[in-house]
Structures are given as C-alpha cells and as structure tokens.
Design a protein around this motif. Structure first.
Motif, mmCIF file in Angstrom:
data_model
loop_
_atom_site.group_PDB
_atom_site.id
_atom_site.type_symbol
_atom_site.label_atom_id
_atom_site.label_comp_id
_atom_site.label_asym_id
_atom_site.label_seq_id
_atom_site.Cartn_x
_atom_site.Cartn_y
_atom_site.Cartn_z
ATOM 1 N N ARG A 73 0.854 -1.190 0.000
ATOM 2 C CA ARG A 73 0.000 0.000 0.000
ATOM 3 C C ARG A 73 0.884 1.232 0.000
ATOM 4 O O ARG A 73 2.092 1.136 0.261
ATOM 5 N N THR A 74 0.295 2.371 -0.280
ATOM 6 C CA THR A 74 1.008 3.630 -0.082
ATOM 7 C C THR A 74 0.607 4.177 1.276
ATOM 8 O O THR A 74 -0.521 4.002 1.726
ATOM 9 N N ASP A 75 1.547 4.816 1.946
ATOM 10 C CA ASP A 75 1.290 5.352 3.283
ATOM 11 C C ASP A 75 2.153 6.590 3.483
ATOM 12 O O ASP A 75 3.035 6.887 2.658
ATOM 13 N N SER A 76 1.912 7.293 4.585
ATOM 14 C CA SER A 76 2.630 8.549 4.824
ATOM 15 C C SER A 76 3.803 8.407 5.772
ATOM 16 O O SER A 76 4.605 9.330 5.915
ATOM 17 N N GLY A 77 3.933 7.251 6.435
ATOM 18 C CA GLY A 77 5.047 7.111 7.364
ATOM 19 C C GLY A 77 5.234 5.695 7.848
ATOM 20 O O GLY A 77 4.350 4.841 7.709
ATOM 21 N N ILE A 78 6.415 5.463 8.430
ATOM 22 C CA ILE A 78 6.733 4.156 9.023
ATOM 23 C C ILE A 78 7.887 4.334 9.993
ATOM 24 O O ILE A 78 8.709 5.251 9.843
ATOM 25 N N ALA A 79 7.940 3.481 10.996
ATOM 26 C CA ALA A 79 9.009 3.498 11.990
ATOM 27 C C ALA A 79 9.166 4.872 12.634
ATOM 28 O O ALA A 79 10.271 5.339 12.885
ATOM 29 N N GLY A 80 8.023 5.528 12.884
ATOM 30 C CA GLY A 80 8.045 6.814 13.559
ATOM 31 C C GLY A 80 8.428 7.988 12.696
ATOM 32 O O GLY A 80 8.564 9.109 13.189
ATOM 33 N N ALA A 131 10.233 -22.078 11.569
ATOM 34 C CA ALA A 131 10.026 -23.530 11.526
ATOM 35 C C ALA A 131 9.342 -23.984 12.811
ATOM 36 O O ALA A 131 9.694 -23.528 13.902
ATOM 37 N N PRO A 132 8.351 -24.861 12.691
ATOM 38 C CA PRO A 132 7.615 -25.324 13.878
ATOM 39 C C PRO A 132 8.542 -25.926 14.923
ATOM 40 O O PRO A 132 9.446 -26.684 14.605
ATOM 41 N N ALA A 133 8.307 -25.516 16.163
ATOM 42 C CA ALA A 133 9.057 -26.091 17.285
ATOM 43 C C ALA A 133 8.041 -26.705 18.237
ATOM 44 O O ALA A 133 7.204 -26.004 18.794
ATOM 45 N N GLY A 134 8.112 -27.983 18.398
ATOM 46 C CA GLY A 134 7.148 -28.654 19.256
ATOM 47 C C GLY A 134 5.751 -28.653 18.667
ATOM 48 O O GLY A 134 4.751 -28.635 19.381
ATOM 49 N N GLY A 135 5.680 -28.603 17.326
ATOM 50 C CA GLY A 135 4.386 -28.666 16.673
ATOM 51 C C GLY A 135 3.691 -27.331 16.528
ATOM 52 O O GLY A 135 2.579 -27.254 15.997
ATOM 53 N N THR A 136 4.321 -26.230 16.999
ATOM 54 C CA THR A 136 3.700 -24.912 16.930
ATOM 55 C C THR A 136 4.423 -24.052 15.905
ATOM 56 O O THR A 136 5.619 -23.809 16.019
ATOM 57 N N SER A 137 3.681 -23.579 14.910
ATOM 58 C CA SER A 137 4.256 -22.728 13.881
ATOM 59 C C SER A 137 4.072 -21.259 14.277
ATOM 60 O O SER A 137 2.990 -20.852 14.709
ATOM 61 N N VAL A 138 5.142 -20.464 14.165
ATOM 62 C CA VAL A 138 5.097 -19.050 14.518
ATOM 63 C C VAL A 138 5.323 -18.228 13.255
ATOM 64 O O VAL A 138 6.272 -18.468 12.508
ATOM 65 N N VAL A 139 4.440 -17.247 13.010
ATOM 66 C CA VAL A 139 4.577 -16.383 11.844
ATOM 67 C C VAL A 139 4.599 -14.939 12.312
ATOM 68 O O VAL A 139 3.691 -14.486 13.015
ATOM 69 N N THR A 140 5.642 -14.220 11.962
ATOM 70 C CA THR A 140 5.747 -12.798 12.266
ATOM 71 C C THR A 140 5.352 -12.011 11.027
ATOM 72 O O THR A 140 5.904 -12.232 9.945
ATOM 73 N N GLU A 141 4.405 -11.078 11.164
ATOM 74 C CA GLU A 141 3.976 -10.268 10.020
ATOM 75 C C GLU A 141 4.601 -8.880 10.140
ATOM 76 O O GLU A 141 4.546 -8.251 11.201
ATOM 77 N N LEU A 142 5.196 -8.422 9.048
ATOM 78 C CA LEU A 142 5.982 -7.191 9.058
ATOM 79 C C LEU A 142 5.544 -6.220 7.964
ATOM 80 O O LEU A 142 4.971 -6.632 6.952
ATOM 81 N N ASP A 143 5.825 -4.939 8.185
ATOM 82 C CA ASP A 143 5.672 -3.889 7.170
ATOM 83 C C ASP A 143 7.045 -3.284 6.919
ATOM 84 O O ASP A 143 7.742 -2.912 7.871
ATOM 85 N N SER A 144 7.448 -3.171 5.648
ATOM 86 C CA SER A 144 8.709 -2.513 5.293
ATOM 87 C C SER A 144 8.402 -1.326 4.396
ATOM 88 O O SER A 144 7.645 -1.451 3.436
ATOM 89 N N GLY A 145 8.988 -0.162 4.731
ATOM 90 C CA GLY A 145 8.680 1.072 4.004
ATOM 91 C C GLY A 145 9.814 1.537 3.105
ATOM 92 O O GLY A 145 10.980 1.525 3.503
ATOM 93 N N PHE A 146 9.456 1.961 1.892
ATOM 94 C CA PHE A 146 10.429 2.446 0.911
ATOM 95 C C PHE A 146 9.910 3.744 0.288
ATOM 96 O O PHE A 146 8.716 3.868 -0.004
ATOM 97 N N ARG A 147 10.812 4.675 0.076
ATOM 98 C CA ARG A 147 10.477 5.866 -0.694
ATOM 99 C C ARG A 147 11.313 5.842 -1.954
ATOM 100 O O ARG A 147 12.542 5.899 -1.901
ATOM 101 N N PHE A 148 10.670 5.739 -3.105
ATOM 102 C CA PHE A 148 11.385 5.647 -4.363
ATOM 103 C C PHE A 148 11.899 7.020 -4.791
ATOM 104 O O PHE A 148 11.355 8.060 -4.410
ATOM 105 N N ASP A 149 12.943 7.017 -5.601
ATOM 106 C CA ASP A 149 13.443 8.278 -6.162
ATOM 107 C C ASP A 149 12.371 8.944 -7.017
ATOM 108 O O ASP A 149 12.352 10.168 -7.162
#
Length: 200
Positions: free
Chosen positions: A129-136, A153-171
């Motif tokens: 998406r487009t946005d006006s800011g990230i990381a403060g 990778a699952p440890a003890g049968g439990t899968s962990v997923v971290t969801e992230l946003d990465s921001g870029f400003r193009f030239d």
C-alpha cells in the motif's frame, strides 16, 4: 572617557575574556549530547534483545527470478505489521539506507549498498500500500509499504509467523502505485496456488 563608559567597557572585556565559563558550558553540552546518544544506543540494544525471537531472514539469492519491476530509493525501516511505531531492529532491518529494489516472479530483492541486503520470497508477500510514514518517521511525499510474513520452523508442533511492514520511498514516487498493483498480483497468485495445493 567618562567613568560610566569605562565601566561598561570593562564589563564587556570581562565577558569576552570569560574563557573558563565558555569552556564549562561547552563541556556540559557535550556531556548532555553524549548521554542522549548513550541512552539511544541502550534503547536500541534493549529493543534488539526483545526482538531476539524474530526468525532469521531468508537467504538472499543472486536473482529474483524473471524481473517484473526495478527501482531505487530509500529504505525507511520495518515495523510489526499495522504498528508504524514498533520498529524492528533485528537482523539489520532497523537501519535506514539507500536501496535498490527488484521485484521478480520469485519475490522481492532489496539490495542496500553498505548495509544488509534482504529477500522476501513471493510466498511471503501478502500485499502493499502507499502510506505517509513508518518506523516513527513521516514522509510527506509518501511511501510504498510492503507487508510480508516471516515464518519460523515449527518447534514442538507450533508454527510461529511474524507479520511485518517494510517502508520504501522511491526516487520517483509516482512509481509507488505500479508496485502496489504488482505486489498484490504476486500475493494473490501465491495464495491461489497454496489453496489449490491444499485442496489437492
């Protein structure tokens, strides 16, 4: 020269010659700056410790597959998805830098001269998406924010997923819209593929 003028001149000369006072103020200011810098580093290290459970990043390939889009600009940081103030500093993601981006059929390759490159496989892209800011940091001209997952990778049968946003400003910020569409297409394609595989 009158007595009053002589007294004023003497006071002015005393102020000009008050080197110990100037040196004291300068040393005090440097100490305050040093303390602020030290506190910032301590906060950075504390955040890195808190984020030690974030899974390692995928290995960076030489190519991103058949190229769909390429551009350059600045990388402004990564946060946990939906929380633009929760900066992620683990694995080198906390440093702002120049960036060359290649979106290929296999994923998004982010090359950062003088810093850590990172790779987001196509199956980990969930949208953009487009946005006006990230990381403060607010960027008046806007940013491209790519949302992606970092599974562990699952440890003890439990899968962990971290969801992230990465921001870029193009030239050239007018390119942001095309990237939003292209990332969405890849995310939709991989989601459809996973659904079909699960059904079969």
């Amino acid at each position: 020269m009158t007595g009053g003028t002589a007294a004023l001149l003497a006071q002015e000369q005393a102020r000009v010659a008050n080197w110990p006072g100037y040196i004291g103020w300068t040393v005090g200011l440097l100490l305050v700056i040093g303390l602020v810098y030290w506190l910032m580093r301590q906060g950075w290290n504390w955040r890195r410790t808190l984020q030690s459970g974030i899974p390692p990043l995928p290995a960076v390939p030489e190519r991103a597959g058949r190229t769909i889009l390429e551009t350059s600009g600045r990388y402004h940081g990564t946060t946990t998805a939906g929380n633009w103030l929760d900066r992620v500093v683990a694995h080198g993601l906390g440093t702002r830098s120049r960036a060359d981006l290649t979106l290929g059929e296999n994923g998004l390759l982010v090359q950062r001269p003088g810093d850590v490159d990172f790779w987001i496989p196509a199956e980990h892209l969930t949208g953009a998406r487009t946005d006006s800011g990230i990381a403060g940091k607010v960027v008046p001209s806007g940013l491209l924010v790519v949302t992606w997952t970092l599974p562990q990778a699952p440890a003890g049968g439990t899968s962990v997923v971290t969801e992230l946003d990465s921001g870029f400003r193009f030239d050239h910020p007018d390119e942001h819209a095309a990237w939003v569409e292209a990332v969405a297409q890849i995310a939709t394609r991989t989601t459809t593929k996973k659904t079909e595989e699960a059904a079969s």
